[in-house]
Write a protein that holds these residues in place. Sequence first.
Motif, short mmCIF file in Angstrom:
data_model
loop_
_atom_site.label_atom_id
_atom_site.label_comp_id
_atom_site.label_asym_id
_atom_site.label_seq_id
_atom_site.Cartn_x
_atom_site.Cartn_y
_atom_site.Cartn_z
N ASP A 9 70.62 -116.69 14.69
CA ASP A 9 71.10 -115.93 13.54
C ASP A 9 70.57 -116.48 12.22
O ASP A 9 70.75 -115.87 11.17
CB ASP A 9 72.63 -115.93 13.52
CG ASP A 9 73.20 -117.35 13.49
OD1 ASP A 9 74.42 -117.49 13.37
OD2 ASP A 9 72.41 -118.31 13.58
N GLU A 12 65.50 -115.64 10.86
CA GLU A 12 64.71 -114.85 9.91
C GLU A 12 64.59 -115.55 8.56
O GLU A 12 63.69 -115.25 7.77
CB GLU A 12 65.36 -113.48 9.74
CG GLU A 12 65.29 -112.64 11.00
CD GLU A 12 65.85 -111.25 10.80
OE1 GLU A 12 65.98 -110.54 11.78
OE2 GLU A 12 66.14 -110.91 9.65
N GLU A 358 64.72 -106.27 15.78
CA GLU A 358 65.98 -106.85 16.24
C GLU A 358 65.73 -108.11 17.07
O GLU A 358 64.86 -108.15 17.93
CB GLU A 358 66.73 -105.81 17.09
CG GLU A 358 68.07 -106.28 17.63
CD GLU A 358 68.74 -105.24 18.50
OE1 GLU A 358 69.76 -105.58 19.14
OE2 GLU A 358 68.24 -104.10 18.57
N SER A 360 66.07 -110.85 19.89
CA SER A 360 66.26 -110.59 21.32
C SER A 360 66.01 -111.85 22.13
O SER A 360 65.20 -112.70 21.75
CB SER A 360 65.31 -109.49 21.79
OG SER A 360 65.37 -109.34 23.20
N SER A 377 62.18 -107.57 26.06
CA SER A 377 63.32 -107.60 25.15
C SER A 377 64.56 -107.20 25.92
O SER A 377 64.47 -106.58 26.98
CB SER A 377 63.12 -106.67 23.96
OG SER A 377 63.30 -105.31 24.35
N PHE A 379 66.73 -105.10 24.74
CA PHE A 379 67.10 -103.73 24.37
C PHE A 379 66.15 -102.69 24.96
O PHE A 379 66.23 -101.51 24.62
CB PHE A 379 67.21 -103.57 22.86
CG PHE A 379 66.08 -104.19 22.07
CD1 PHE A 379 64.87 -103.54 21.91
CD2 PHE A 379 66.26 -105.43 21.48
CE1 PHE A 379 63.85 -104.11 21.17
CE2 PHE A 379 65.24 -106.01 20.74
CZ PHE A 379 64.03 -105.35 20.58
N GLU A 393 56.68 -103.23 17.67
CA GLU A 393 57.59 -102.95 18.78
C GLU A 393 57.09 -101.70 19.48
O GLU A 393 56.93 -100.65 18.85
CB GLU A 393 59.01 -102.73 18.26
CG GLU A 393 59.99 -102.35 19.35
CD GLU A 393 61.39 -102.05 18.81
OE1 GLU A 393 62.21 -101.50 19.57
OE2 GLU A 393 61.65 -102.36 17.62
#
Length: 520
Positions: A9, A12, A358, A360, A377, A379, A393
């Motif tokens: 978290d 970035e 996002e 992952s 990933s 997702f 992506e």
Amino acid sequence: GDDSAVAPDQQEQKEEGTEDATEAPPDDALATEEHPDGQEPTVQVESEALGQEGGVEAEADAQGGAQDGSVLDEGQGEDAPPTEESDEIPTIDPADQLSTVDGQGGEDTQGEARDAPASVSPTPGAAQPAKPKIEKVDSGRPVTNEKNYQPSKLRQQRSTFPDQLDPTLISLAHSFGIDIDRRNSLHRLGKTTLLTVSGNAVVLLDLDSMQQEFLEGIDGGGVGAVAVHPTGNFFAVGERGSSPNIYVYAHPSRQLVRVLSGGTERAYSDLRFSNDGRLLASVGSSPDYSLALWDWRKELVVLRAKAFSQEVYNVSFSPRFEGTLYTSGTGHIRFWRMADTFTGLKLQGEIGKFGAVELSDVVAYQELRDGKVITTSEFGNLLLWDGGLVKVEIKRSGVADKLCHRGAVQAMWMVGEELVASAGEDGFINLWDYSQVDLAEPGDEGPLCYLTPAFSYDVSGNAEAPAGPVKIKVRSMHVDPTGAHGEWIIQDGSGALWRLPHGLKEGPTAAAAVQALREA
């Protein structure tokens, strides 16, 4: 070196993602170690720096090679009769042999050596033009049990849990499944044997007869990870417990030949031999998440670093670029480079930055020929990395939800030179055109690119099960990278194994691969 890893978290906001790990132990240092089998401590000289070919330089034995055995003629394996100059291989205690369901011995087919991939020196995670350089897989000096390791005695010393049942009172008869949360636990030994893990045992499963053989753990806490040497002549078992060891066994004799100590505190989560077989990479689980590179023949750590601050699922050596490694796991992928600096050999790690994509978990990845990396990933889409950043992506065109897979993507590999394969929890294997993946560019709506698979295979729709139709969730795979076995092995979400014939030959064209899969 300093740990530069950050929690996902915070990733970035991370501006500097490199970590230096100095060579271990220090230059010119002498390390005194107590031997795991209870022998007197011996003084060992500092391990050598890596040579230009990425391996460890051969060290002249101070006693004329007697301790490690004499050099054998080309083609002579480790199971050949000892020469006059070499030590005799000690007789193994019958209690140390494999236990089997019907009492029969293990497979006697020795694995064949494979040529090591070409290698150059890249910037980690960045696209690089390859300069092929063929390297021979290290056959090395013969590795024998000259230290007289006896698993039964080590087991008595190492398994010290309170109120533990005497392991001689019972023997393992059958395993009814495989741990579905375990990664990278399917390996081939020879033509028909599958090496995997169940609880506190390594399982050697004959895929034709379905006979199981077991090599029980030594440290008492269970088996964490396994790996097979490129020659097929050895396999390594990383265990769990208090300061667990890595045990290296010869194949097909199953004789314990090396014990690697001090690589992690509680458990090993993955192991991988280098392409030339000279080094072994290990990564530990909580609490230390330690990455170590071993000169496994000498039982010495060459380099050490902290891999990350959360679970690490994978460690592997680049098949093309000398000195490059990858690790991945919970919320991250990391690009590593062995660098010869003015202070000595270091292991520098750069954490991949997801940017606008996002965050992952990264369960699997595949290096492309120019140095880019494509990853899975959680997702359902694929991520193309270039220079340590997510370049694009990849989504699927022609479907309403635009997902490459409906669920987490669990496996990624190359099919020949023209196709990239992905497999997911939705039970599908998709084949993607290599050039389209490699040249994917962001569109007007952000770092997104839409591709159509060259072929999509429904594993569940083609499965034959006694109870009728089943839904197969791919959790792990043996992807048969050379096409030598003619099948993929799939571990599903319920702990079952599936054999999927693919009919592919080595290096098929895209059209030939698709046609072979249609027929298979």
